[in-house]
Enzyme design. Structure first.
Site, short mmCIF file in Angstrom:
data_model
loop_
_atom_site.label_atom_id
_atom_site.label_comp_id
_atom_site.label_asym_id
_atom_site.label_seq_id
_atom_site.Cartn_x
_atom_site.Cartn_y
_atom_site.Cartn_z
N TRP A 27 34.77 86.55 68.29
CA TRP A 27 35.93 85.71 68.58
C TRP A 27 36.82 85.51 67.36
CZ3 TRP A 27 30.83 84.48 69.46
CH2 TRP A 27 30.20 83.70 68.49
N ARG A 28 36.42 86.07 66.21
CA ARG A 28 37.31 86.03 65.04
C ARG A 28 38.15 87.28 64.94
NH1 ARG A 28 33.18 83.23 60.62
NH2 ARG A 28 33.55 81.10 61.35
N GLU A 40 34.71 78.67 72.22
CA GLU A 40 34.50 77.29 71.80
C GLU A 40 33.62 76.52 72.79
OE1 GLU A 40 34.92 76.12 69.02
OE2 GLU A 40 36.24 77.60 68.13
N THR A 46 25.51 74.94 70.62
CA THR A 46 24.79 76.20 70.80
C THR A 46 25.00 77.10 69.59
OG1 THR A 46 25.28 75.99 73.16
CG2 THR A 46 24.40 78.10 72.42
N GLY A 84 22.35 77.25 79.01
CA GLY A 84 22.19 75.79 79.00
C GLY A 84 23.47 75.03 79.22
N TYR A 85 23.33 73.72 79.39
CA TYR A 85 24.48 72.84 79.67
C TYR A 85 25.41 73.49 80.70
CZ TYR A 85 23.26 69.78 75.76
OH TYR A 85 22.64 68.90 74.92
N TYR A 123 37.32 67.94 70.28
CA TYR A 123 37.01 69.07 69.41
C TYR A 123 37.63 70.37 69.93
CZ TYR A 123 34.93 73.17 67.56
OH TYR A 123 34.80 74.42 67.04
N ASP A 141 33.68 68.52 64.53
CA ASP A 141 32.36 68.69 65.14
C ASP A 141 31.31 68.15 64.16
OD1 ASP A 141 32.36 70.52 63.14
OD2 ASP A 141 31.44 72.11 64.31
N CYS A 204 28.10 76.45 46.64
CA CYS A 204 29.27 75.87 47.31
C CYS A 204 30.56 76.12 46.52
CB CYS A 204 29.08 74.36 47.49
SG CYS A 204 30.47 73.59 48.35
N CYS A 210 33.33 67.61 45.31
CA CYS A 210 32.42 66.90 46.21
C CYS A 210 31.84 65.64 45.57
CB CYS A 210 31.29 67.83 46.65
SG CYS A 210 30.14 67.05 47.80
N SER A 301 16.99 68.27 76.59
CA SER A 301 17.50 67.48 75.46
C SER A 301 17.04 66.03 75.53
CB SER A 301 19.04 67.54 75.44
OG SER A 301 19.56 67.18 76.71
#
Length: 353
Positions: A27-28, A40, A46, A84-85, A123, A141, A204, A210, A301
């Site tokens: 999807w990128r 999304e 997931t 799921g879901y 989101y 998210d 990082c 940070c 869940s």
DNA sequence: CAAGCGTGGTC
DNA sequence: TGACCAAGCTT
């Protein structure tokens, strides 16, 4: 605060890292808003590795909004089987139908409009707007809350819904207006690969910005209250075969647990008595020759099913709400994982006789 | 708002 | 082995 003062430097370091290190995900390779939307929804709660094959199959089967809008719900559910879901895909198809009929097949470009589509929450709205259309909108998210709580030393409990607006405001201040797609995806990519629950701060790209890293508090952030432990429900599943070799199933209700998925007759919290008597009481059916199949736990869940399953024979008719299906028909029905496991056990037993 | 809603992976 | 997690949404 340091990060706020050096916003430009932070954006640049984050986005440069993302463009250099980002994973090559299906999807990128597109900005088609329909494909972004599908991805999304699949990615909600997931993992990426789980989603990839589902995404590839789904867009091949339903390559456009029109294809999905016109598809049979059972075929759509079948493509979601095991993911799921299951209400996600029901809502997705409903939302796609809305776009086709009310928006001339153009996915809306405003948060107000896109948020009214079924299954599109805060989101997903921000993710589609920023990634597909390049619109500077927040897409907060779990990753984003974890990353921002550390960067800015935000110690509000991220498990409390009203605290999410804090992070949405932070993102709207920090987001790169020139490349909101890369910015939002970069924060999520950082949260998924570096700023994980056990963070790899030495890798990082933005650790100099940070707050948690400077104070050595990266392990204690974000603050997240615990949830209650779940209940275990004993469940009896009975696989019923008639004299024609057909199998008895029913479709679950359109809402709630395992919405619209197909299942064998089952009894929750069943009393300890013979299968024959129980089937007579619950379903007014005469069954014979109970054979044990599988005994296992299935963890959802919020609850656990402790499943005992048996195979029985009947010469009775299907009770209200049930139908008999051939083996091939059962294969084609969308089934959740516990039903699939029992179905596999039945097939094993058939093969060995 | 709190609770309901799947599944598979990880430590 | 069990707790926790993973690109949330609905009611």
């Amino acid at each position: 605060m340091q990060l706020i003062e050096q916003k430009r430097e932070f954006q640049s370091a984050l986005i440069q890292w993302y463009l250099r290190e980002k994973r090559d995900l299906p999807w990128r390779r597109t900005t088609n808003p329909y494909y972004i939307w599908v991805s999304e929804v699949m990615l909600q709660q997931t993992r990426v590795d789980t989603v990839i094959p589902y995404y590839e199959r789904f867009i091949k089967k339903f390559p456009t909004l029109a294809h999905l809008a016109e598809a049979d719900e059972a075929d759509v559910l079948k493509m979601w089987e095991g993911l799921g879901y299951y209400s996600r895909v029901r809502n997705l198809q409903a939302g796609v139908k809305e776009v086709v009929t009310q928006y001339n097949s153009q996915i809306p470009k405003t948060r107000k409009e896109i948020s009214q589509l079924k299954g599109v929450g805060p989101y997903t709205a921000g993710a589609v707007l920023s990634i597909a259309y390049g619109i500077p909108e927040h897409a907060v998210d779990g990753n984003v809350m974890r990353v921002m709580s550390r960067l800015l030393l935000i110690d509000e409990d991220i498990a409390i819904p009203r605290n999410k607006k804090i992070f949405e405001e932070v993102v709207m201040h920090l987001i790169d207006k020139e490349d909101p797609s890369s910015f939002n995806q970069a924060v999520m990519e950082l949260g998924a690969t570096i700023c994980t629950p056990n963070p790899k701060c030495l890798l990082c790209p933005v650790r100099e910005f940070c707050g948690a890293f400077h104070e050595g508090r990266q392990q204690e952030l974000p603050i997240k209250s615990k949830k209650v432990k779940m209940k275990t429900i004993p469940v009896l599943m009975v696989v019923i075969r008639n004299l024609d070799g057909k199998w008895l199933l029913r479709q679950r209700p359109a809402t709630g647990l395992l919405a619209n998925m197909w299942e064998f007759p089952l009894v929750e919290n069943y009393p300890s008595q013979a299968i024959e008597q129980l089937m007579q009481q619950q379903y007014k059916m005469q069954v014979e020759q109970p054979t044990p199949l599988l005994h296992f736990k299935h963890i959802f869940s919020h609850l656990t099913w402790d499943i005992t399953s048996h195979l029985v024979v009947t010469d009775d008719v299907a009770p209200e709400g049930f139908q008999f299906f051939s083996t091939e028909e059962v294969e084609a029905l969308p089934k959740a994982v516990p039903v699939i496991k029992i179905w596999q056990a039945v097939n094993e037993k058939e093969k060995n006789s």
